[in-house]
Enzyme design. Structure first.
Site, PDB file in Angstrom:
ATOM      1  N   CYS A 198       0.728  -1.232  -0.003  1.00 32.84           N
ATOM      2  CA  CYS A 198       0.005   0.173   0.068  1.00 32.84           C
ATOM      3  C   CYS A 198       0.826   1.309   0.052  1.00 32.84           C
ATOM      4  CB  CYS A 198      -0.974   0.038   1.244  1.00 32.84           C
ATOM      5  SG  CYS A 198      -2.211  -1.262   1.258  1.00 32.84           S
TER       6      CYS A 198
HETATM    7  N1  LIG Z   1      -2.956  -6.139   1.776  1.00 32.63           N
HETATM    8  C1  LIG Z   1      -3.366  -5.023   2.459  1.00 32.63           C
HETATM    9  O1  LIG Z   1      -2.947  -4.628   3.449  1.00 32.63           O
HETATM   10  C2  LIG Z   1      -4.186  -4.123   1.599  1.00 32.63           C
HETATM   11  C3  LIG Z   1      -4.938  -3.240   2.450  1.00 32.63           C
HETATM   12  C4  LIG Z   1      -6.229  -2.433   1.615  1.00 32.63           C
HETATM   13  C5  LIG Z   1      -6.196  -2.582   0.579  1.00 32.63           C
HETATM   14  N2  LIG Z   1      -5.526  -3.546  -0.126  1.00 32.63           N
HETATM   15  C6  LIG Z   1      -5.692  -3.436  -1.799  1.00 32.63           C
HETATM   16  O2  LIG Z   1      -6.600  -4.555  -1.826  1.00 32.63           O
HETATM   17  C7  LIG Z   1      -6.033  -5.210  -2.968  1.00 32.63           C
HETATM   18  C8  LIG Z   1      -5.964  -6.612  -2.994  1.00 32.63           C
HETATM   19  O3  LIG Z   1      -4.478  -6.513  -2.203  1.00 32.63           O
HETATM   20  P1  LIG Z   1      -4.148  -8.002  -1.252  1.00 32.63           P
HETATM   21  O4  LIG Z   1      -3.391  -7.539  -0.433  1.00 32.63           O
HETATM   22  O5  LIG Z   1      -5.316  -8.764  -0.848  1.00 32.63           O
HETATM   23  O6  LIG Z   1      -3.423  -8.890  -2.753  1.00 32.63           O
HETATM   24  P2  LIG Z   1      -2.877 -10.320  -2.572  1.00 32.63           P
HETATM   25  O7  LIG Z   1      -1.880 -10.186  -3.622  1.00 32.63           O
HETATM   26  O8  LIG Z   1      -2.663 -10.845  -1.348  1.00 32.63           O
HETATM   27  O9  LIG Z   1      -4.156 -11.138  -3.168  1.00 32.63           O
HETATM   28  C9  LIG Z   1      -4.538 -10.850  -4.502  1.00 32.63           C
HETATM   29  C10 LIG Z   1      -5.030 -12.016  -4.950  1.00 32.63           C
HETATM   30  O10 LIG Z   1      -5.731 -12.033  -6.205  1.00 32.63           O
HETATM   31  C11 LIG Z   1      -5.400 -13.286  -7.070  1.00 32.63           C
HETATM   32  N3  LIG Z   1      -5.716 -12.773  -8.517  1.00 32.63           N
HETATM   33  C12 LIG Z   1      -5.039 -11.841  -9.223  1.00 32.63           C
HETATM   34  N4  LIG Z   1      -5.794 -11.837 -10.213  1.00 32.63           N
HETATM   35  C13 LIG Z   1      -6.974 -12.443 -10.386  1.00 32.63           C
HETATM   36  C14 LIG Z   1      -7.893 -12.702 -11.001  1.00 32.63           C
HETATM   37  N5  LIG Z   1      -8.154 -11.978 -12.518  1.00 32.63           N
HETATM   38  N6  LIG Z   1      -9.028 -13.340 -10.675  1.00 32.63           N
HETATM   39  C15 LIG Z   1      -9.051 -13.939  -9.495  1.00 32.63           C
HETATM   40  N7  LIG Z   1      -8.079 -13.862  -8.699  1.00 32.63           N
HETATM   41  C16 LIG Z   1      -6.910 -13.108  -9.060  1.00 32.63           C
HETATM   42  C17 LIG Z   1      -4.074 -13.556  -6.797  1.00 32.63           C
HETATM   43  O11 LIG Z   1      -3.929 -14.931  -7.138  1.00 32.63           O
HETATM   44  C18 LIG Z   1      -3.950 -13.354  -5.227  1.00 32.63           C
HETATM   45  O12 LIG Z   1      -4.278 -14.564  -4.449  1.00 32.63           O
HETATM   46  C19 LIG Z   1      -4.973  -4.260  -3.610  1.00 32.63           C
HETATM   47  O13 LIG Z   1      -5.613  -3.370  -4.455  1.00 32.63           O
HETATM   48  C20 LIG Z   1      -4.355  -3.733  -2.626  1.00 32.63           C
HETATM   49  O14 LIG Z   1      -3.810  -2.362  -2.872  1.00 32.63           O
HETATM   50  C21 LIG Z   1      -4.493  -4.209   0.362  1.00 32.63           C
END
Ligand SMILES: NC(=O)c1ccc[n+]([C@@H]2O[C@H](COP(=O)([O-])OP(=O)(O)OC[C@H]3O[C@@H](n4cnc5c(N)ncnc54)[C@H](O)[C@@H]3O)[C@@H](O)[C@H]2O)c1
Length: 396
Positions: free
Chosen positions: A253
């Site tokens: 982030c």
């Molecule tokens: N991790 C955090 O602390 C956090 C906090 C707030 C917001 N976010 C935001 O949330 C979003 C997701 O982040 P995250 O940390 O969960 O990511 P992550 O990498 O932990 O998980 C993402 C998942 O999406 C899957 N994926 C990718 N493309 C896909 C598709 N086309 N169809 C289905 N699955 C798919 C991946 O295999 C993975 O398992 C991002 O935009 C991030 O900036 C993250």
């Protein structure tokens, strides 16, 4: 409601189980087959969700994971929670968001509420998601995720949730859905406001962390304790909010989201200079840390053994994305130093495994997890602490 969550990472799995806990029937869709198998076997891959909790939702049939996109069809609610990284030029990479929208376009034939929780710039829901999905009259809302992995005080339930929709019907449905497992819903006038609020929150952190990182360097050069100054400043009961200096920023982030704001700012002719400068300061912190370690170890570290303690980007999580430990280790190795790292939570990373703390000349603490062996750290000849939590040693 029948709920499908696209992406079962930190955000998607957390929301999936939040929704399941409210009695919804949830399927977590992910393109990673291995992850899907692991989740269906009851093994959680994120902090804050135990195998026991995951297993109980699977046993009660309120949650299952799937890699088959046909499960999306027939959902009442579809939440997009996919990565939004930067590309090699540090510009927004929306390819995962586009892929998720294309999956919906291809597979979902009955109207649903489609919510984007992935962090992105204002206009993403309207211009990058909704326009790609044709043929079915879906409802669209933005509800950017604010989860802080590993934070036991603030979670999905009690962190206020922003909602902005393309239509009043979308807002009403999103409020009904999130209201079933979140305590506080804040409706804003458009998806763009919700999207911008999320990236401004993280830009606020990025800029303030950079400011305090710069201040730490000024204080050290003036031979005063930066941490003591910050503690003193924090006694002011109004108008000041403390941030801690550190070795740089990591995770998915803070190092990433502000560049999404800078990207759209540049498109509309506003230079976003704070974001640019904050990136420069934070990205330069690993070099500053190495410079301080060299100075603290009598001007030369060549031939020494350094153990870097804690390689994830923050304490008590195993997430190594964008961790400043990577640059610190690379810079040390460029100086002819033998570098190992110790992090029981991470275990293996970049083709290397966690080493013991014993036998090092220098311990450089990047991240301090609970339970790390402080006596073993202090047994190293020289200790440099980037966390400001070990009394009586050098650090920032
Ligand atoms: N991790 C955090 O602390 C956090 C906090 C707030 C917001 N976010 C935001 O949330 C979003 C997701 O982040 P995250 O940390 O969960 O990511 P992550 O990498 O932990 O998980 C993402 C998942 O999406 C899957 N994926 C990718 N493309 C896909 C598709 N086309 N169809 C289905 N699955 C798919 C991946 O295999 C993975 O398992 C991002 O935009 C991030 O900036 C993250």
């Amino acid at each position: 409601m029948r709920v499908a969550i696209i992406g079962q990472g930190y955000v998607g799995l957390t929301i999936a189980l939040g929704a399941a806990s409210a009695g919804h029937s949830v399927v977590g869709f992910d393109v990673n087959d291995g992850l899907v198998d692991q989740l269906n076997a009851g093994k959680s891959h994120i902090e804050g969700i135990t195998d026991k909790d995951l297993g109980s939702f699977i046993a009660s049939s309120s949650y299952m994971a799937s890699a088959d996109a046909s499960v999306l069809n027939g959902s009442d609610v579809i939440v997009i929670a996919v990565p939004t990284p930067l590309d090699a030029q540090r510009n927004p990479d929306l390819s995962f968001v586009h892929a998720a929208a294309d999956l919906i376009e291809k597979n979902v034939k009955s109207p649903a509420l489609i919510v984007n929780e992935s962090t992105s710039y204002p206009g993403t829901l309207r211009n990058e998601i909704a326009v790609r999905i044709t043929g079915v009259n879906h409802l669209y809302a933005s509800s950017p995720e604010r989860v802080d992995p590993g934070n036991s005080e603030w979670g999905t339930k009690n962190t206020p949730r922003l909602i902005g929709g393309l239509t009043p019907a979308a807002v009403a449905k999103a409020k009904e859905f999130y209201g079933s497992f979140c305590d506080s819903i804040i409706e804003v006038s458009s998806p763009e406001v919700a999207e911008a609020a999320k990236i401004f929150e993280n830009t606020f952190r990025q800029v303030n962390i950079a400011l305090v990182n710069e201040f730490a360097q000024i204080a050290d050069a003036l031979d005063i304790s930066g941490r003591e100054v910050l503690d003193a400043a924090a006694t002011k009961p109004y108008g000041f909010m403390p941030f801690n200096p550190g070795p740089g920023v990591g995770g998915h982030c803070i190092p990433v989201d502000p560049s999404y704001l800078a990207h759209v700012a540049n498109q509309v002719g506003v230079p976003a200079t704070f974001i640019k400068r904050a990136n420069e300061v934070n990205l330069a912190m690993p070099a500053y840390v190495v410079k301080r370690v060299v100075a603290g170890a009598d001007g030369s570290i060549k031939g020494k053994k350094v153990v870097v303690v804690g390689v994830s980007y923050k304490s008590n999580v195993a997430d190594t994305r964008e961790t400043p430990a990577a640059a610190i280790i690379d810079l040390l190795r460029e100086q002819g130093v033998t570098v190992t790292w110790h992090d029981d939570l991470v275990g293996s990373w970049r083709g290397e495994t966690s080493s013991s703390l014993a036998g090092a000349d220098i311990a450089l603490i990047v991240t301090k997890h609970d339970g790390v062996d402080l006596a073993a750290i202090k047994a190293c000849g020289y200790v440099f602490d980037c966390t400001g939590t070990i009394a009586g040693v050098d650090g920032i």
